[in-house]
Design a protein around this motif. Structure first.
Motif, mmCIF file in Angstrom:
data_model
loop_
_atom_site.group_PDB
_atom_site.id
_atom_site.type_symbol
_atom_site.label_atom_id
_atom_site.label_comp_id
_atom_site.label_asym_id
_atom_site.label_seq_id
_atom_site.Cartn_x
_atom_site.Cartn_y
_atom_site.Cartn_z
ATOM 1 N N LYS A 148 0.823 -1.211 0.000
ATOM 2 C CA LYS A 148 0.000 0.000 0.000
ATOM 3 C C LYS A 148 0.853 1.256 0.000
ATOM 4 C CE LYS A 148 -3.595 -2.654 0.398
ATOM 5 N NZ LYS A 148 -4.402 -2.944 -0.801
ATOM 6 N N CYS A 149 1.951 1.241 0.736
ATOM 7 C CA CYS A 149 2.822 2.414 0.849
ATOM 8 C C CYS A 149 3.901 2.456 -0.220
ATOM 9 C CB CYS A 149 3.464 2.458 2.237
ATOM 10 S SG CYS A 149 2.296 2.677 3.578
ATOM 11 N N ALA A 150 3.849 1.543 -1.188
ATOM 12 C CA ALA A 150 4.798 1.523 -2.309
ATOM 13 C C ALA A 150 6.233 1.437 -1.812
ATOM 14 C CB ALA A 150 4.605 2.748 -3.199
ATOM 15 N N GLN A 151 6.494 0.458 -0.952
ATOM 16 C CA GLN A 151 7.839 0.247 -0.433
ATOM 17 C C GLN A 151 8.544 -0.859 -1.224
ATOM 18 O OE1 GLN A 151 9.086 2.243 2.566
ATOM 19 N NE2 GLN A 151 7.539 3.223 1.311
ATOM 20 N N PHE A 152 9.864 -0.754 -1.300
ATOM 21 C CA PHE A 152 10.657 -1.732 -2.037
ATOM 22 C C PHE A 152 10.483 -3.124 -1.423
ATOM 23 C CE2 PHE A 152 14.533 -4.133 -2.797
ATOM 24 C CZ PHE A 152 14.715 -3.952 -4.152
ATOM 25 N N PRO A 153 10.287 -4.172 -2.240
ATOM 26 C CA PRO A 153 10.267 -4.202 -3.698
ATOM 27 C C PRO A 153 8.865 -4.109 -4.307
ATOM 28 C CG PRO A 153 10.380 -6.438 -2.867
ATOM 29 C CD PRO A 153 10.281 -5.547 -1.656
ATOM 30 N N LEU A 154 7.867 -3.701 -3.533
ATOM 31 C CA LEU A 154 6.494 -3.603 -4.044
ATOM 32 C C LEU A 154 6.139 -2.151 -4.370
ATOM 33 C CD1 LEU A 154 4.732 -6.026 -1.504
ATOM 34 C CD2 LEU A 154 5.664 -6.564 -3.759
ATOM 35 N N HIS A 155 7.096 -1.401 -4.911
ATOM 36 C CA HIS A 155 6.905 0.032 -5.119
ATOM 37 C C HIS A 155 6.523 0.394 -6.549
ATOM 38 C CE1 HIS A 155 10.945 -0.895 -6.465
ATOM 39 N NE2 HIS A 155 10.999 0.274 -7.108
ATOM 40 N N LEU A 156 6.648 -0.527 -7.481
ATOM 41 C CA LEU A 156 6.459 -0.175 -8.889
ATOM 42 C C LEU A 156 5.012 0.167 -9.234
ATOM 43 C CD1 LEU A 156 8.776 -2.762 -10.690
ATOM 44 C CD2 LEU A 156 9.221 -0.374 -10.170
ATOM 45 N N TRP A 157 4.061 -0.278 -8.421
ATOM 46 C CA TRP A 157 2.658 -0.040 -8.767
ATOM 47 C C TRP A 157 2.316 1.444 -8.750
ATOM 48 C CZ3 TRP A 157 -0.931 2.568 -5.902
ATOM 49 C CH2 TRP A 157 -0.654 2.794 -4.557
ATOM 50 N N LEU A 158 2.953 2.219 -7.881
ATOM 51 C CA LEU A 158 2.624 3.642 -7.798
ATOM 52 C C LEU A 158 3.012 4.364 -9.081
ATOM 53 C CD1 LEU A 158 1.444 5.798 -5.972
ATOM 54 C CD2 LEU A 158 3.734 6.221 -5.075
ATOM 55 N N PRO A 186 12.401 -3.380 -12.565
ATOM 56 C CA PRO A 186 11.486 -3.991 -13.553
ATOM 57 C C PRO A 186 12.108 -5.200 -14.260
ATOM 58 C CG PRO A 186 11.437 -1.607 -13.750
ATOM 59 C CD PRO A 186 12.565 -1.939 -12.827
ATOM 60 N N LYS A 187 13.409 -5.103 -14.615
ATOM 61 C CA LYS A 187 14.063 -6.242 -15.260
ATOM 62 C C LYS A 187 14.190 -7.410 -14.290
ATOM 63 C CE LYS A 187 16.751 -3.777 -18.763
ATOM 64 N NZ LYS A 187 18.099 -3.541 -19.334
ATOM 65 N N LEU A 188 14.464 -7.089 -13.018
ATOM 66 C CA LEU A 188 14.546 -8.144 -12.010
ATOM 67 C C LEU A 188 13.207 -8.850 -11.872
ATOM 68 C CD1 LEU A 188 16.316 -9.488 -9.827
ATOM 69 C CD2 LEU A 188 15.500 -7.755 -8.225
ATOM 70 N N ILE A 230 9.991 -13.145 -11.043
ATOM 71 C CA ILE A 230 8.564 -13.399 -10.810
ATOM 72 C C ILE A 230 7.820 -13.637 -12.118
ATOM 73 C CG2 ILE A 230 6.444 -12.435 -9.859
ATOM 74 C CD1 ILE A 230 8.145 -10.884 -7.874
ATOM 75 N N ILE A 231 7.974 -12.706 -13.078
ATOM 76 C CA ILE A 231 7.231 -12.840 -14.335
ATOM 77 C C ILE A 231 7.689 -14.084 -15.097
ATOM 78 C CG2 ILE A 231 6.772 -11.746 -16.564
ATOM 79 C CD1 ILE A 231 7.000 -9.060 -15.195
ATOM 80 N N PHE A 232 9.016 -14.345 -15.120
ATOM 81 C CA PHE A 232 9.530 -15.532 -15.801
ATOM 82 C C PHE A 232 9.006 -16.809 -15.136
ATOM 83 C CE2 PHE A 232 12.760 -18.868 -16.142
ATOM 84 C CZ PHE A 232 12.863 -18.988 -17.514
ATOM 85 N N GLY A 233 9.030 -16.839 -13.791
ATOM 86 C CA GLY A 233 8.542 -18.013 -13.079
ATOM 87 C C GLY A 233 7.065 -18.261 -13.305
ATOM 88 N N VAL A 234 6.270 -17.201 -13.220
ATOM 89 C CA VAL A 234 4.827 -17.351 -13.444
ATOM 90 C C VAL A 234 4.546 -17.795 -14.871
ATOM 91 C CG1 VAL A 234 2.642 -16.094 -13.549
ATOM 92 C CG2 VAL A 234 4.212 -15.704 -11.639
#
Length: 626
Positions: free
Chosen positions: A234-244, A536-538, A543-547
């Motif tokens: 919710k607070c866009a903290q690393f590594p979940l910050h890209l959504w903002l 984004p590349k990471l 995650i994207i490659f695994g999914v």
């Protein structure tokens, strides 16, 4: 009157919800004769009523003890789900901020989305946002807070994807939704795991339980980390910050709320859960580490961005990182003051730049300049909003940062260094953006860029005045720290870091002798910062490659195994039916013979164990005689 409004303040979220529901008929075009504009006016009226209600109730609740209201919802099998509401000066103040900012955002949207076809849907979603945020401010139950956060995640997805005919908007809404869902999934695990330990989800009861709790340290550490994961998203903290950054594809009026109060929803839950999180030292250290990494990293990234919205989105993540640090070191008052000062200044910055985006061809700050003469009101608003976000006395954030740093000066001085560094980097980023947009000479992109019209200027001026008077308001409410008791060394550090950041950046970007854009000596470092530390590349490589690979494996299993078995059964039935079709003669005696053979074969199969034993005995006897 004030006492009655205080007793019914729990109805404030219903105002926005009613406004959003009343706007629904205009959203799909059921009502066409009037056009979609009445949807906005209905929401404006309901938000204004909510603001007045909460503002009057705030006067009645100030300096009075908190009250708790219980609304029974579900009680079964030992599980009691009662909606608990906290009616206190803090929660009602949050209602005033939320409804006030949403009211200004809706007035701003009248001008910004004047000719937009999604007017009705936009205002109904703003009503949903306001209702969710107000409900979260009042909610005193962790489970229902999680439910409200899920509603806000859905609202983010729908608002960002408002212009769904554009591919970038669709991908931005999807990425924002999925990124926040990662944190929400872990948060749900933590919420469910906390129930067997504490036996309650009520924040007040959780605080009482935490004071005497005796829980396995490993178990509590895992539960606490899961509870932190949701607010991280919710607070866009690393590594979940890209959504903002992805969410910036949505309309600017929705960004006013998202950058100011929506991102603070996770911080609000963290502050409520602070007594529980302090049980585990690992959780507190994790919050400090996450906040410090995000604050420093996002501040550096913001300096290297050329998109106007991206510059501000990373500054928001950096500020939320400071709030994470405040909660991690158990300074709840400083965290709440940071949330308030950031909400006002961030909303003012979005309003200032939103008008430029509204009637400009580009959002690239390197292609702008000279807007000071053409947009003086927006320029002044940007200056005040920027100074309100850094340690510049006497504006609000100086006092919030001062209180946080003062509390860390003796115990954790390295965190004071982080705060001062982030403050200086934020000053550099905002000053750079201001000079590139408003300073210098006009370019082809800004030669014809007049000031926005009055529905966008009016809320900006109101918020500008409130931002300038915020220190006096806080002083009258006795919310500012006493200057005599504060550490003067910390105050000088914050003040000089702000002056240094603004002064050095202004000198560089106002100078004609220094080539632009600024290049670092090592290109690899510049690319590292400009490309968001390659996050984004990471994501794509992990995650994207695994999914994607798991999806491909599931698709192969579905096509070749599941579908193969089903297709084989179908083919066998088809061939069997075709064979029977050509082998039947239509005579009664043939059907009777077929039934008799079938019954005989079935009888032999059922009685085979008996006949098999007889056959084996006979063979054994023959072999014995021989």
């Amino acid at each position: 009157m004030a006492q009655f409004l205080l007793e019914t303040v729990w109805l404030v979220p219903c105002y926005a919800l009613i406004g959003g529901l009343l706007a629904v008929p205009w959203s799909p075009g059921i009502i066409r004769k009037t056009g979609p504009r009445p949807a906005g006016y209905v929401n404006l009226v309901m938000t204004f009523l909510a603001f007045v209600h909460s503002a009057i109730a705030l006067q009645a609740t100030w300096n009075y003890p908190a009250q708790e209201v219980f609304i029974p919802w579900l009680s079964t099998a030992g599980l009691d789900l009662t909606i608990a509401l906290d009616i206190s000066s803090v929660s009602v103040s949050a209602l005033v901020v939320i409804t006030g900012l949403n009211l200004l955002a809706q007035i701003y949207a009248i001008g910004y989305m004047e000719m937009d076809w999604g007017w009705g849907r936009f205002y109904s979603l703003l009503g949903l946002f306001e209702a969710g945020l107000c409900a979260l401010a009042l909610c005193n139950n962790l489970f229902f807070s999680y439910v409200i956060l899920e509603v806000l995640t859905l609202g983010t997805y729908l608002l960002v994807g408002l212009w769904f005919s554009q591919p970038l908007v669709v991908s931005g809404a999807r990425d924002a939704f999925l990124t926040k869902r990662v944190g929400d999934l872990f948060l749900l695990m933590g919420v469910l795991a906390l129930w067997p330990l504490a036996g309650t989800w009520n924040y007040t009861e959780l605080a009482e339980w935490a004071a005497t709790a005796n829980v396995n340290p490993t178990t509590m550490a895992l539960v606490s980390l899961a509870l932190i994961a949701g607010p991280m998203g919710k607070c866009a903290q690393f590594p979940l910050h890209l959504w903002l950054d992805e969410a910036m594809e949505g309309p600017v009026p929705s960004t006013i709320l998202r950058n100011s109060v929506v991102v603070a929803s996770g911080a609000w839950v963290l502050i409520k859960l602070q007594p529980v999180l302090t049980i585990s030292p690992i959780a507190s250290s994790a919050m400090v580490a996450i906040g410090a990494v995000t604050a420093v990293g996002a501040s550096l990234i913001a300096i290297a961005q050329i998109d106007m919205k991206r510059c501000q989105s990373y500054s928001v993540s950096a500020y939320m990182g400071l709030i994470f640090i405040a909660v991690g070191v158990r300074q709840d008052e400083a965290a709440l003051l940071l949330v308030l000062t950031h909400a006002i200044s961030a909303a003012l910055l979005v309003m200032s730049t939103g008008g430029i985006i509204w009637n400009s061809i580009t959002q690239d700050v390197t292609q702008m300049g000279g807007l000071w003469k053409r947009r003086p009101i927006s320029a002044i608003a940007f200056i005040v909003g920027s100074l309100g976000l850094i340690g510049f006395p006497p504006l609000g954030s100086f006092w919030a940062l001062m209180e946080l740093a003062d509390g860390l000066w003796e115990t954790q001085p390295w965190l004071v260094g982080v705060i001062v560094a982030v403050n200086a980097l934020t000053a550099v980023s905002l000053t750079r953006e201001f000079v590139l947009v408003f300073g210098g000479k006009a370019t082809q992109m800004t030669e014809r860029s007049p000031e926005a019209h009055w529905p966008m200027i009016l809320p900006m001026m109101i918020l500008l005045g409130f931002s300038l008077n915020l220190p006096f308001i806080l002083q009258n409410l006795s919310l500012l720290p006493d200057w005599a008791s504060l550490n003067k060394d910390v105050a000088l550090l914050l003040n000089w870091s702000s002056i240094f950041g603004c002064g050095i950046t202004g000198a560089i970007y106002f100078s004609n002798n220094i080539p632009k854009p600024i290049r670092l000596p090592w290109k690899g470092l510049q690319d590292l910062i400009a490309y968001d530390f390659y996050t984004p590349k990471l994501y794509k490589m992990t995650i994207i490659f695994g999914v994607a690979k798991i999806s491909q494996l599931a698709d192969m299993i579905d096509r070749f195994v599941v579908d193969g078995i089903v297709n084989f059964v179908g083919l066998f039935s088809l061939l069997g039916g075709e064979g029977l079709k050509y082998s039947n003669s239509g005579q009664t005696q043939f059907y009777a013979l077929t039934v008799l053979l079938g019954v005989s074969l079935l009888g032999m199969w059922v009685t085979w164990p008996f006949w098999g034993m007889q056959f084996l005995n006979m063979v054994f006897q023959i072999s014995t005689i021989g």
